[in-house]
Write a protein that holds these residues in place. Structure first.
Motif, PDB file in Angstrom:
ATOM      1  N   PHE A  48     -74.030  33.160  48.846  1.00 58.03           N
ATOM      2  CA  PHE A  48     -74.563  32.583  47.630  1.00 58.03           C
ATOM      3  C   PHE A  48     -76.077  32.728  47.552  1.00 58.03           C
ATOM      4  CE2 PHE A  48     -75.533  29.312  44.504  1.00 58.03           C
ATOM      5  CZ  PHE A  48     -74.476  29.442  43.609  1.00 58.03           C
ATOM      6  N   CYS A  49     -76.732  32.531  48.694  1.00 56.62           N
ATOM      7  CA  CYS A  49     -78.181  32.656  48.773  1.00 56.62           C
ATOM      8  C   CYS A  49     -78.575  33.545  49.937  1.00 56.62           C
ATOM      9  CB  CYS A  49     -78.856  31.296  48.990  1.00 56.62           C
ATOM     10  SG  CYS A  49     -78.541  30.050  47.729  1.00 56.62           S
ATOM     11  N   MET A  50     -79.643  34.288  49.750  1.00 54.25           N
ATOM     12  CA  MET A  50     -80.239  35.022  50.852  1.00 54.25           C
ATOM     13  C   MET A  50     -81.732  34.747  50.852  1.00 54.25           C
ATOM     14  SD  MET A  50     -78.069  38.576  51.079  1.00 54.25           S
ATOM     15  CE  MET A  50     -78.550  38.818  52.803  1.00 54.25           C
ATOM     16  N   ALA A  51     -82.334  34.814  52.029  1.00 53.52           N
ATOM     17  CA  ALA A  51     -83.724  34.410  52.153  1.00 53.52           C
ATOM     18  C   ALA A  51     -84.408  35.124  53.304  1.00 53.52           C
ATOM     19  CB  ALA A  51     -83.821  32.892  52.363  1.00 53.52           C
ATOM     20  N   TRP A  52     -85.721  35.088  53.262  1.00 49.78           N
ATOM     21  CA  TRP A  52     -86.553  35.560  54.362  1.00 49.78           C
ATOM     22  C   TRP A  52     -87.390  34.399  54.885  1.00 49.78           C
ATOM     23  CZ3 TRP A  52     -85.983  40.169  56.639  1.00 49.78           C
ATOM     24  CH2 TRP A  52     -85.364  41.185  55.919  1.00 49.78           C
ATOM     25  N   PHE A  53     -87.395  34.253  56.200  1.00 51.67           N
ATOM     26  CA  PHE A  53     -88.226  33.280  56.892  1.00 51.67           C
ATOM     27  C   PHE A  53     -89.141  34.021  57.846  1.00 51.67           C
ATOM     28  CE2 PHE A  53     -84.724  30.829  55.378  1.00 51.67           C
ATOM     29  CZ  PHE A  53     -85.150  29.497  55.280  1.00 51.67           C
ATOM     30  N   ARG A  54     -90.205  33.377  58.255  1.00 49.50           N
ATOM     31  CA  ARG A  54     -91.059  33.962  59.279  1.00 49.50           C
ATOM     32  C   ARG A  54     -91.616  32.868  60.181  1.00 49.50           C
ATOM     33  NH1 ARG A  54     -96.376  35.946  55.813  1.00 49.50           N
ATOM     34  NH2 ARG A  54     -97.280  33.862  55.459  1.00 49.50           N
ATOM     35  N   GLN A  55     -91.934  33.269  61.404  1.00 52.26           N
ATOM     36  CA  GLN A  55     -92.575  32.373  62.333  1.00 52.26           C
ATOM     37  C   GLN A  55     -93.784  33.089  62.922  1.00 52.26           C
ATOM     38  OE1 GLN A  55     -90.016  30.442  65.148  1.00 52.26           O
ATOM     39  NE2 GLN A  55     -91.595  28.960  65.664  1.00 52.26           N
ATOM     40  N   SER A  56     -94.957  32.545  62.655  1.00 49.39           N
ATOM     41  CA  SER A  56     -96.200  33.120  63.131  1.00 49.39           C
ATOM     42  C   SER A  56     -96.685  32.338  64.342  1.00 49.39           C
ATOM     43  CB  SER A  56     -97.259  33.089  62.027  1.00 49.39           C
ATOM     44  OG  SER A  56     -96.828  33.806  60.884  1.00 49.39           O
ATOM     45  N   PRO A  57     -97.492  32.969  65.197  1.00 48.33           N
ATOM     46  CA  PRO A  57     -98.005  32.273  66.383  1.00 48.33           C
ATOM     47  C   PRO A  57     -98.706  30.973  66.019  1.00 48.33           C
ATOM     48  CG  PRO A  57     -98.446  34.609  66.546  1.00 48.33           C
ATOM     49  CD  PRO A  57     -97.931  34.374  65.146  1.00 48.33           C
ATOM     50  N   GLY A  58     -98.314  29.889  66.678  1.00 47.81           N
ATOM     51  CA  GLY A  58     -98.934  28.602  66.444  1.00 47.81           C
ATOM     52  C   GLY A  58     -98.450  27.854  65.220  1.00 47.81           C
ATOM     53  N   LYS A  59     -97.483  28.402  64.505  1.00 47.96           N
ATOM     54  CA  LYS A  59     -96.970  27.761  63.302  1.00 47.96           C
ATOM     55  C   LYS A  59     -95.455  27.609  63.380  1.00 47.96           C
ATOM     56  CE  LYS A  59     -98.562  28.803  59.312  1.00 47.96           C
ATOM     57  NZ  LYS A  59     -98.853  29.551  58.059  1.00 47.96           N
ATOM     58  N   GLU A  60     -94.925  26.640  62.637  1.00 49.59           N
ATOM     59  CA  GLU A  60     -93.484  26.454  62.559  1.00 49.59           C
ATOM     60  C   GLU A  60     -92.874  27.486  61.618  1.00 49.59           C
ATOM     61  OE1 GLU A  60     -93.315  21.604  63.295  1.00 49.59           O
ATOM     62  OE2 GLU A  60     -92.609  22.455  61.419  1.00 49.59           O
ATOM     63  N   ARG A  61     -91.591  27.712  61.772  1.00 49.75           N
ATOM     64  CA  ARG A  61     -90.890  28.637  60.898  1.00 49.75           C
ATOM     65  C   ARG A  61     -90.989  28.177  59.447  1.00 49.75           C
ATOM     66  NH1 ARG A  61     -84.589  28.860  61.830  1.00 49.75           N
ATOM     67  NH2 ARG A  61     -84.896  26.750  60.973  1.00 49.75           N
ATOM     68  N   GLU A  62     -91.264  29.102  58.543  1.00 51.51           N
ATOM     69  CA  GLU A  62     -91.372  28.773  57.137  1.00 51.51           C
ATOM     70  C   GLU A  62     -90.534  29.726  56.289  1.00 51.51           C
ATOM     71  OE1 GLU A  62     -95.183  29.357  55.320  1.00 51.51           O
ATOM     72  OE2 GLU A  62     -95.644  31.131  56.526  1.00 51.51           O
ATOM     73  N   GLY A  63     -89.949  29.186  55.234  1.00 48.12           N
ATOM     74  CA  GLY A  63     -89.236  30.012  54.278  1.00 48.12           C
ATOM     75  C   GLY A  63     -90.236  30.634  53.328  1.00 48.12           C
ATOM     76  N   ILE A  64     -90.225  31.959  53.209  1.00 45.37           N
ATOM     77  CA  ILE A  64     -91.221  32.621  52.377  1.00 45.37           C
ATOM     78  C   ILE A  64     -90.650  33.151  51.063  1.00 45.37           C
ATOM     79  CG2 ILE A  64     -92.744  33.163  54.306  1.00 45.37           C
ATOM     80  CD1 ILE A  64     -91.607  35.990  54.297  1.00 45.37           C
ATOM     81  N   ALA A  65     -89.349  33.407  51.002  1.00 46.89           N
ATOM     82  CA  ALA A  65     -88.763  33.911  49.763  1.00 46.89           C
ATOM     83  C   ALA A  65     -87.257  33.719  49.779  1.00 46.89           C
ATOM     84  CB  ALA A  65     -89.091  35.392  49.560  1.00 46.89           C
ATOM     85  N   THR A  66     -86.692  33.366  48.622  1.00 47.45           N
ATOM     86  CA  THR A  66     -85.247  33.222  48.487  1.00 47.45           C
ATOM     87  C   THR A  66     -84.790  33.909  47.213  1.00 47.45           C
ATOM     88  OG1 THR A  66     -85.268  31.152  47.202  1.00 47.45           O
ATOM     89  CG2 THR A  66     -85.337  30.954  49.607  1.00 47.45           C
ATOM     90  N   ILE A  67     -83.514  34.276  47.188  1.00 49.31           N
ATOM     91  CA  ILE A  67     -82.923  34.844  45.986  1.00 49.31           C
ATOM     92  C   ILE A  67     -81.477  34.395  45.895  1.00 49.31           C
ATOM     93  CG2 ILE A  67     -82.278  37.027  47.111  1.00 49.31           C
ATOM     94  CD1 ILE A  67     -83.069  38.373  44.367  1.00 49.31           C
ATOM     95  N   GLY A  68     -81.075  33.939  44.704  1.00 48.81           N
ATOM     96  CA  GLY A  68     -79.720  33.479  44.466  1.00 48.81           C
ATOM     97  C   GLY A  68     -78.901  34.501  43.711  1.00 48.81           C
ATOM     98  N   ARG A  69     -77.617  34.577  44.039  1.00 51.70           N
ATOM     99  CA  ARG A  69     -76.767  35.555  43.373  1.00 51.70           C
ATOM    100  C   ARG A  69     -76.565  35.248  41.895  1.00 51.70           C
ATOM    101  NH1 ARG A  69     -72.891  39.273  46.576  1.00 51.70           N
ATOM    102  NH2 ARG A  69     -72.147  40.625  44.880  1.00 51.70           N
ATOM    103  N   PRO A  70     -76.305  33.979  41.500  1.00 54.08           N
ATOM    104  CA  PRO A  70     -76.179  33.668  40.074  1.00 54.08           C
ATOM    105  C   PRO A  70     -77.510  33.798  39.344  1.00 54.08           C
ATOM    106  CG  PRO A  70     -75.102  32.002  41.416  1.00 54.08           C
ATOM    107  CD  PRO A  70     -75.958  32.808  42.332  1.00 54.08           C
ATOM    108  N   GLY A  71     -77.678  34.897  38.610  1.00 52.86           N
ATOM    109  CA  GLY A  71     -78.896  35.109  37.859  1.00 52.86           C
ATOM    110  C   GLY A  71     -80.027  35.725  38.646  1.00 52.86           C
TER     111      GLY A  71
END
Length: 121
Positions: free
Chosen positions: A29-52
């Motif tokens: 239903f949803c797909m997304a990209w996350f990243r984890q940089s040195p010294g930082k917590e994992r963050e969601g950077i982009a998402t896309i939903g199938r409906p629309g």
């Protein structure tokens, strides 16, 4: 279980571009990209939903990154332009069985790729 296969990571100079790809073995239903940089917590950077195909971006990447998808191939892309050294990190593809709108929170995702390293110098 859905399997996610990522590709496209690498090393680039500041101002350069990379395009990441992630192919899922089944519908999500949803797909997304996350990243984890040195010294930082994992963050969601982009998402896309199938409906629309609605999208959502973290403020840190707005105007520079673009998420898109190929429905026929169950593939999501992340076009990264104007890369900065602070974009360096491990990038993860994620997929959710359900949920709309799609959120940039890791707890909402059921499947994860192994990650691909992006280094900007």
């Amino acid at each position: 279980d859905v399997q996610l296969v990522e590709s496209g990571g690498g090393s680039v100079q500041a101002g350069g571009s990379l395009r990441l790809s992630c192919t899922a073995s089944g519908y999500n239903f949803c797909m997304a990209w996350f990243r984890q940089s040195p010294g930082k917590e994992r963050e969601g950077i982009a998402t896309i939903g199938r409906p629309g195909g609605s999208t959502d971006y973290a403020d840190s990447v707005k105007g520079r990154f673009t998420i898109s998808q190929d429905y026929a191939k169950n593939t999501v892309f992340l076009q990264m332009d104007s890369l900065k050294p602070e974009d360096t990190g491990m990038y993860y593809c994620a997929a959710a069985r359900r949920g709309f709108p799609c959120k940039r929170e890791g707890k909402n995702y059921d499947y994860w790729g192994q990650g691909t390293q992006v280094t900007v110098s």
